[in-house]
Design a protein around this motif. Structure first.
Motif, PDB file in Angstrom:
ATOM      1  N   PRO A 198       3.887 -17.312   5.640  1.00  0.00           N
ATOM      2  CA  PRO A 198       4.422 -16.053   5.368  1.00  0.00           C
ATOM      3  C   PRO A 198       4.568 -15.737   3.877  1.00  0.00           C
ATOM      4  O   PRO A 198       4.467 -14.516   3.663  1.00  0.00           O
ATOM      5  N   ASP A 199       4.620 -16.780   3.070  1.00  0.00           N
ATOM      6  CA  ASP A 199       4.574 -16.309   1.438  1.00  0.00           C
ATOM      7  C   ASP A 199       3.141 -16.650   0.977  1.00  0.00           C
ATOM      8  O   ASP A 199       2.938 -16.856  -0.368  1.00  0.00           O
ATOM      9  N   TYR A 200       2.078 -16.175   1.669  1.00  0.00           N
ATOM     10  CA  TYR A 200       0.542 -16.299   1.524  1.00  0.00           C
ATOM     11  C   TYR A 200       0.397 -14.958   0.345  1.00  0.00           C
ATOM     12  O   TYR A 200       0.445 -13.969   1.033  1.00  0.00           O
ATOM     13  N   MET A 201       0.821 -15.063  -0.869  1.00  0.00           N
ATOM     14  CA  MET A 201       0.410 -13.979  -1.836  1.00  0.00           C
ATOM     15  C   MET A 201      -0.783 -13.240  -1.405  1.00  0.00           C
ATOM     16  O   MET A 201      -0.659 -11.787  -1.530  1.00  0.00           O
ATOM     17  N   GLU A 202      -1.784 -13.834  -1.441  1.00  0.00           N
ATOM     18  CA  GLU A 202      -3.014 -13.120  -1.449  1.00  0.00           C
ATOM     19  C   GLU A 202      -3.189 -12.181  -0.211  1.00  0.00           C
ATOM     20  O   GLU A 202      -3.957 -11.301  -0.047  1.00  0.00           O
ATOM     21  N   ALA A 203      -2.614 -12.774   0.912  1.00  0.00           N
ATOM     22  CA  ALA A 203      -2.643 -12.122   1.996  1.00  0.00           C
ATOM     23  C   ALA A 203      -1.798 -10.896   2.274  1.00  0.00           C
ATOM     24  O   ALA A 203      -2.031  -9.932   2.545  1.00  0.00           O
ATOM     25  N   LEU A 204      -0.622 -11.201   1.396  1.00  0.00           N
ATOM     26  CA  LEU A 204       0.221  -9.812   1.282  1.00  0.00           C
ATOM     27  C   LEU A 204      -0.356  -8.872   0.357  1.00  0.00           C
ATOM     28  O   LEU A 204      -0.199  -7.741   1.025  1.00  0.00           O
ATOM     29  N   VAL A 205      -1.249  -9.156  -0.539  1.00  0.00           N
ATOM     30  CA  VAL A 205      -2.094  -8.095  -1.226  1.00  0.00           C
ATOM     31  C   VAL A 205      -2.726  -7.500  -0.229  1.00  0.00           C
ATOM     32  O   VAL A 205      -3.078  -6.163  -0.584  1.00  0.00           O
ATOM     33  N   TYR A 206      -3.545  -8.206   0.478  1.00  0.00           N
ATOM     34  CA  TYR A 206      -4.552  -7.509   1.058  1.00  0.00           C
ATOM     35  C   TYR A 206      -4.122  -6.731   2.404  1.00  0.00           C
ATOM     36  O   TYR A 206      -4.628  -5.768   2.565  1.00  0.00           O
ATOM     37  N   LYS A 207      -2.897  -7.095   2.864  1.00  0.00           N
ATOM     38  CA  LYS A 207      -2.240  -6.342   4.329  1.00  0.00           C
ATOM     39  C   LYS A 207      -1.919  -5.018   3.366  1.00  0.00           C
ATOM     40  O   LYS A 207      -1.946  -3.931   4.089  1.00  0.00           O
ATOM     41  N   ASN A 208      -1.328  -4.944   2.454  1.00  0.00           N
ATOM     42  CA  ASN A 208      -0.881  -3.771   1.462  1.00  0.00           C
ATOM     43  C   ASN A 208      -2.111  -2.959   1.382  1.00  0.00           C
ATOM     44  O   ASN A 208      -1.992  -1.629   1.536  1.00  0.00           O
ATOM     45  N   LEU A 209      -3.339  -3.561   1.054  1.00  0.00           N
ATOM     46  CA  LEU A 209      -4.478  -2.633   0.664  1.00  0.00           C
ATOM     47  C   LEU A 209      -5.030  -2.107   2.078  1.00  0.00           C
ATOM     48  O   LEU A 209      -5.471  -0.862   2.159  1.00  0.00           O
ATOM     49  N   LEU A 210      -5.141  -2.894   3.123  1.00  0.00           N
ATOM     50  CA  LEU A 210      -5.482  -2.425   4.523  1.00  0.00           C
ATOM     51  C   LEU A 210      -4.501  -1.347   4.769  1.00  0.00           C
ATOM     52  O   LEU A 210      -5.065  -0.280   5.457  1.00  0.00           O
ATOM     53  N   LEU A 211      -3.178  -1.547   4.807  1.00  0.00           N
ATOM     54  CA  LEU A 211      -2.243  -0.382   5.132  1.00  0.00           C
ATOM     55  C   LEU A 211      -2.448   0.943   4.401  1.00  0.00           C
ATOM     56  O   LEU A 211      -2.315   1.892   5.048  1.00  0.00           O
ATOM     57  N   ARG A 212      -2.875   0.843   3.232  1.00  0.00           N
ATOM     58  CA  ARG A 212      -3.306   2.128   2.310  1.00  0.00           C
ATOM     59  C   ARG A 212      -4.463   2.823   2.929  1.00  0.00           C
ATOM     60  O   ARG A 212      -4.631   3.994   3.029  1.00  0.00           O
ATOM     61  N   LEU A 213      -5.150   1.855   3.334  1.00  0.00           N
ATOM     62  CA  LEU A 213      -6.397   2.406   4.003  1.00  0.00           C
ATOM     63  C   LEU A 213      -6.164   3.132   5.394  1.00  0.00           C
ATOM     64  O   LEU A 213      -6.618   4.397   5.838  1.00  0.00           O
ATOM     65  N   GLN A 214      -5.277   2.511   6.004  1.00  0.00           N
ATOM     66  CA  GLN A 214      -4.926   3.121   7.258  1.00  0.00           C
ATOM     67  C   GLN A 214      -4.113   4.431   7.119  1.00  0.00           C
ATOM     68  O   GLN A 214      -4.085   5.286   7.983  1.00  0.00           O
ATOM     69  N   ALA A 215      -3.392   4.484   6.001  1.00  0.00           N
ATOM     70  CA  ALA A 215      -2.521   5.678   5.941  1.00  0.00           C
ATOM     71  C   ALA A 215      -3.580   6.847   5.525  1.00  0.00           C
ATOM     72  O   ALA A 215      -3.370   7.892   5.714  1.00  0.00           O
ATOM     73  N   ASN A 216      -4.829   6.440   4.871  1.00  0.00           N
ATOM     74  CA  ASN A 216      -5.706   7.535   4.410  1.00  0.00           C
ATOM     75  C   ASN A 216      -6.188   8.103   5.599  1.00  0.00           C
ATOM     76  O   ASN A 216      -6.543   9.164   5.641  1.00  0.00           O
TER      77      ASN A 216
END
Length: 251
Positions: A198-216
């Protein structure tokens, strides 16, 4: 002795007869050492014989003699000597790939997989090859095979998510439905990584990026804002973890 000649060679003086002669002498000595030591019954000699072959391959490399045709049989011999060592297959595949013999390169990567089916590095090398060839489906297949070998390794699933994000973000030829599919699969992969860690920092960053793509790609403004809000929360959590790591705090 071969190594001494090799170390005296200067790439910046390539083409100068005296300098080039050093490599010729190095190759000659590497060949003699490999033949003699590889035939020995002593483990120490066999190890040095293998090292001589590795140096010989390097001497035929692009920054030295640049002769892949002569490097190929040497690496083939190394594979025969150690059929279970994947790095030899990787080296041979690179020789073929650099020469444009892509079918042969792929065959060698497959041979590496057969030789070491449980080695994650084999699948990463294969995925890298397919990615360079622009074969996205095969790239993902190799990454998923790797993840199947390491079901408890969050990095395996995180890596899959990065490839999906990169494809969805950078490939402008994709249709909107294809982008949606890749983003969704990327989210699924990164969620799997975060379930394990759960505290996988790099994975959190990429989920953030993926959700922004999804929002677009989202047409509904309320759903779009919800995705951006979730992405912001993930970004903030990743930044907090980064600060903790920098401060030497470990939970």
């Amino acid at each position: 002795l071969g190594n001494c000649y090799d170390n005296l060679y200067k790439p910046s003086k390539k083409g100068e007869p005296d300098n080039d002669a050093l490599l010729t002498k190095a190759v000659d000595n590497y060949q003699k050492a490999a033949e003699k030591l590889s035939a020995s019954d002593k483990p120490e000699d066999k190890k040095l014989g293998k090292l001589s072959l590795e140096y010989l391959v390097a001497a035929y490399g692009p920054d030295k003699l640049n002769d892949p045709a002569k490097a190929e049989p040497v690496v083939q011999k190394m594979i025969q000597m150690e059929p279970g060592e994947p790095t030899n297959y990787f080296q041979l595949a690179k020789i073929y790939e650099d020469a444009g013999a892509y079918d042969e390169a792929e065959k060698v990567f497959q041979q590496a997989k057969e030789a070491r089916p449980a080695d994650p590095a084999v699948y990463m090398q294969l995925a890298g090859y397919y990615n360079r060839q622009g074969q996205f489906d095969k790239t993902i297949d190799a990454l998923e095979e790797r993840a199947a070998k390491e079901p408890n390794n969050p990095e395996a699933f995180y890596t899959i998510s990065t490839y999906y994000w990169d494809k969805a973000y950078r490939d402008f030829k994709l249709k909107e439905n294809e982008k949606r599919e890749f983003v969704q699969k990327g989210v699924q992969a990164v969620d799997h990584a975060l379930q394990i860690k759960p505290d996988y920092m790099e994975a959190l960053v990429y989920k953030n990026l993926l959700l922004r793509l999804q929002a677009n790609l989202e047409k509904d403004p309320s759903k779009q804002q919800a995705l951006i809000k979730q992405a912001d929360q993930l970004r903030d959590k990743a930044q907090e973890l980064r600060k903790q790591k920098a401060a030497g705090v470990s939970n």
